[in-house]
Design an enzyme around this catalytic site. Structure first.
Site, PDB file in Angstrom:
ATOM      1  N   SER A 176      59.282  85.146  67.961  1.00  0.00           N
ATOM      2  CA  SER A 176      57.886  85.173  67.510  1.00  0.00           C
ATOM      3  C   SER A 176      57.816  84.842  66.018  1.00  0.00           C
ATOM      4  O   SER A 176      58.424  85.544  65.196  1.00  0.00           O
ATOM      5  CB  SER A 176      57.284  86.564  67.742  1.00  0.00           C
ATOM      6  OG  SER A 176      56.128  86.693  66.942  1.00  0.00           O
TER       7      SER A 176
ATOM      8  N   HIS B 274      57.240  81.442  70.131  1.00  0.00           N
ATOM      9  CA  HIS B 274      56.109  82.314  70.455  1.00  0.00           C
ATOM     10  C   HIS B 274      55.172  82.410  69.255  1.00  0.00           C
ATOM     11  O   HIS B 274      55.596  82.741  68.142  1.00  0.00           O
ATOM     12  CB  HIS B 274      56.664  83.690  70.820  1.00  0.00           C
ATOM     13  CG  HIS B 274      55.666  84.676  71.327  1.00  0.00           C
ATOM     14  ND1 HIS B 274      55.206  84.685  72.625  1.00  0.00           N
ATOM     15  CD2 HIS B 274      55.032  85.701  70.701  1.00  0.00           C
ATOM     16  CE1 HIS B 274      54.343  85.684  72.786  1.00  0.00           C
ATOM     17  NE2 HIS B 274      54.210  86.318  71.630  1.00  0.00           N
TER      18      HIS B 274
ATOM     19  N   ASP C 292      51.803  84.213  67.846  1.00  0.00           N
ATOM     20  CA  ASP C 292      50.896  85.340  68.037  1.00  0.00           C
ATOM     21  C   ASP C 292      49.570  85.085  67.340  1.00  0.00           C
ATOM     22  O   ASP C 292      49.514  84.998  66.110  1.00  0.00           O
ATOM     23  CB  ASP C 292      51.533  86.621  67.481  1.00  0.00           C
ATOM     24  CG  ASP C 292      52.623  87.139  68.404  1.00  0.00           C
ATOM     25  OD1 ASP C 292      52.339  87.312  69.605  1.00  0.00           O
ATOM     26  OD2 ASP C 292      53.751  87.363  67.929  1.00  0.00           O
TER      27      ASP C 292
ATOM     28  N   MET D  35      45.873  86.485  66.544  1.00  0.00           N
ATOM     29  CA  MET D  35      45.110  87.747  66.508  1.00  0.00           C
ATOM     30  C   MET D  35      43.799  87.531  65.778  1.00  0.00           C
ATOM     31  O   MET D  35      43.750  86.783  64.794  1.00  0.00           O
ATOM     32  CB  MET D  35      45.915  88.823  65.779  1.00  0.00           C
ATOM     33  CG  MET D  35      47.300  89.037  66.368  1.00  0.00           C
ATOM     34  SD  MET D  35      48.140  90.420  65.574  1.00  0.00           S
ATOM     35  CE  MET D  35      49.802  90.228  66.240  1.00  0.00           C
TER      36      MET D  35
ATOM     37  N   HIS E  72      50.262  83.182  72.424  1.00  0.00           N
ATOM     38  CA  HIS E  72      49.833  84.491  72.918  1.00  0.00           C
ATOM     39  C   HIS E  72      48.514  84.849  72.242  1.00  0.00           C
ATOM     40  O   HIS E  72      48.489  85.208  71.062  1.00  0.00           O
ATOM     41  CB  HIS E  72      50.943  85.510  72.585  1.00  0.00           C
ATOM     42  CG  HIS E  72      50.638  86.925  72.945  1.00  0.00           C
ATOM     43  ND1 HIS E  72      51.395  87.984  72.493  1.00  0.00           N
ATOM     44  CD2 HIS E  72      49.661  87.475  73.718  1.00  0.00           C
ATOM     45  CE1 HIS E  72      50.897  89.118  72.968  1.00  0.00           C
ATOM     46  NE2 HIS E  72      49.842  88.838  73.713  1.00  0.00           N
TER      47      HIS E  72
ATOM     48  N   MET F 246      45.735  87.109  71.384  1.00  0.00           N
ATOM     49  CA  MET F 246      45.268  88.506  71.340  1.00  0.00           C
ATOM     50  C   MET F 246      43.884  88.473  70.715  1.00  0.00           C
ATOM     51  O   MET F 246      43.670  88.924  69.580  1.00  0.00           O
ATOM     52  CB  MET F 246      46.251  89.355  70.518  1.00  0.00           C
ATOM     53  CG  MET F 246      47.544  89.635  71.262  1.00  0.00           C
ATOM     54  SD  MET F 246      48.886  90.143  70.167  1.00  0.00           S
ATOM     55  CE  MET F 246      49.482  88.547  69.653  1.00  0.00           C
TER      56      MET F 246
ATOM     57  N   MET G 134      53.191  93.699  77.715  1.00  0.00           N
ATOM     58  CA  MET G 134      53.383  94.166  76.332  1.00  0.00           C
ATOM     59  C   MET G 134      54.157  95.473  76.342  1.00  0.00           C
ATOM     60  O   MET G 134      53.826  96.393  77.097  1.00  0.00           O
ATOM     61  CB  MET G 134      52.031  94.387  75.638  1.00  0.00           C
ATOM     62  CG  MET G 134      51.265  93.118  75.296  1.00  0.00           C
ATOM     63  SD  MET G 134      52.163  91.941  74.266  1.00  0.00           S
ATOM     64  CE  MET G 134      52.480  92.896  72.784  1.00  0.00           C
TER      65      MET G 134
ATOM     66  N   ASP H 229      57.254  91.660  75.412  1.00  0.00           N
ATOM     67  CA  ASP H 229      56.951  91.403  74.000  1.00  0.00           C
ATOM     68  C   ASP H 229      56.674  92.717  73.285  1.00  0.00           C
ATOM     69  O   ASP H 229      55.760  93.454  73.662  1.00  0.00           O
ATOM     70  CB  ASP H 229      55.707  90.491  73.959  1.00  0.00           C
ATOM     71  CG  ASP H 229      55.298  90.071  72.556  1.00  0.00           C
ATOM     72  OD1 ASP H 229      56.002  90.398  71.597  1.00  0.00           O
ATOM     73  OD2 ASP H 229      54.248  89.403  72.446  1.00  0.00           O
TER      74      ASP H 229
HETATM   75  C1  DX5 Z   1      52.796  92.112  68.755  1.00  0.00           C
HETATM   76  C2  DX5 Z   1      53.159  90.653  69.007  1.00  0.00           C
HETATM   77  C3  DX5 Z   1      54.616  90.423  69.120  1.00  0.00           C
HETATM   78  C4  DX5 Z   1      55.380  90.772  67.877  1.00  0.00           C
HETATM   79  C5  DX5 Z   1      56.764  91.178  68.271  1.00  0.00           C
HETATM   80  O1  DX5 Z   1      51.440  92.263  68.867  1.00  0.00           O
HETATM   81  O2  DX5 Z   1      52.563  90.167  70.206  1.00  0.00           O
HETATM   82  O3  DX5 Z   1      54.922  89.093  69.542  1.00  0.00           O
HETATM   83  O4  DX5 Z   1      55.447  89.730  66.964  1.00  0.00           O
HETATM   84  O5  DX5 Z   1      57.440  91.631  67.154  1.00  0.00           O
HETATM   85  P1  DX5 Z   1      58.718  92.577  67.278  1.00  0.00           P
HETATM   86  O6  DX5 Z   1      59.717  91.811  68.099  1.00  0.00           O
HETATM   87  O7  DX5 Z   1      59.135  92.769  65.869  1.00  0.00           O
HETATM   88  O8  DX5 Z   1      58.268  93.833  67.951  1.00  0.00           O
HETATM   89 ZN    ZN Z   2      53.260  88.159  71.168  1.00  0.00          ZN
END
Ligand code: DX5
Ligand code: ZN
Length: 217
Positions: free
Chosen positions: A9, A34, A36, A38, A67, A69, A138, A171
């Site tokens: 990620s 990956h 993320d 948000m 991903h 969110m 998750m 994840d």
């Molecule tokens: C959390 C994200 C993850 C995050 C994982 O909301 O969706 O992808 O970056 O990070 P680690 O591996 O550090 O938990």
């Molecule tokens: Zn993620």
């Protein structure tokens, strides 16, 4: 037997040299990248949008695994698809009409993932399992990298594996030791932020997450 895929990620990468970080992850054996996304509403944090996906698209041959969110994911599928996402995953908790989002992602010829938060059980995704390529379970509350893995999620992964033969992605809080647990529960795609980009040797980190010598169960 499914091959274990590792998706670092970029949330934990050094954003001042994001292109190089992605190249380094690819060279170290990553399977997907990956991303993320948000929105500060669905989760309390803000990250990147389609402009970053577009910027990193030419940097790597690996699939970009986006991903979302975010609330109202259907509003943004087109821009992420056009920016170069290969896999688009939305949260079931953020969508009243999951079948419509799936159709939209398919219209752009992208792979479809649906994600559930740690407290969401399998019920709400059961009716759409046949329509998706991947389920993302998750294993932390979405929003931030570097959180502790939630062990209570493991039985859910096992139950999902009994009824879903395609990709099960996990994840959150995954490191070499929690990776053993998720792999034996039946997950085959491992996302890791801290456990890859937070280390000095990405190749070794990826190998440890994959487990074993041939990366198989
Ligand atoms: C959390 C994200 C993850 C995050 C994982 O909301 O969706 O992808 O970056 O990070 P680690 O591996 O550090 O938990
Ligand atoms: Zn993620």
């Amino acid at each position: 037997m499914q091959k274990i895929l590792i998706a670092p990620s970029i949330l934990s990468a050094d954003f001042s040299k994001l292109g190089q970080e992605i190249k380094d992850a690819e060279k170290a054996g990553a399977d997907w990248i990956h991303v993320d996304v948000m929105d500060g509403h669905f989760v309390p944090n803000l990250t990147v949008g389609p402009v970053v996906v577009k910027a990193v698209r030419p940097v790597t041959k690996l699939p970009l695994d986006v991903h979302l969110m975010i609330e109202n994911p259907e509003k943004y599928v087109e821009s992420f698809a056009k920016a170069g996402a290969d896999i688009i995953t939305f949260h079931i908790e953020a969508e009243d009409d999951p079948k419509e989002v799936i159709k939209l992602i398919r219209y752009f010829k992208k792979k479809v993932g649906v994600s559930i938060r740690p407290k969401t059980d399998l019920k709400p995704i059961e009716p759409i399992l046949s329509m998706v390529d991947m389920v993302l379970v998750m294993t932390v509350e979405p929003g931030f990298a570097g959180q502790e893995f939630i062990f209570d999620c493991l039985p859910k992964i096992e139950n999902l594996r009994k009824i879903f033969k395609k990709d099960i992605q996990v994840d959150g809080g995954i490191n070499a030791s929690t990776a053993v647990e998720v792999r034996s529960s039946g997950a085959n795609v491992i996302v890791a932020g801290t456990a890859v980009f937070g280390t000095k040797n990405y190749e070794e980190a990826i190998k440890n997450l994959r487990g074993g010598t041939d990366g198989r169960y």
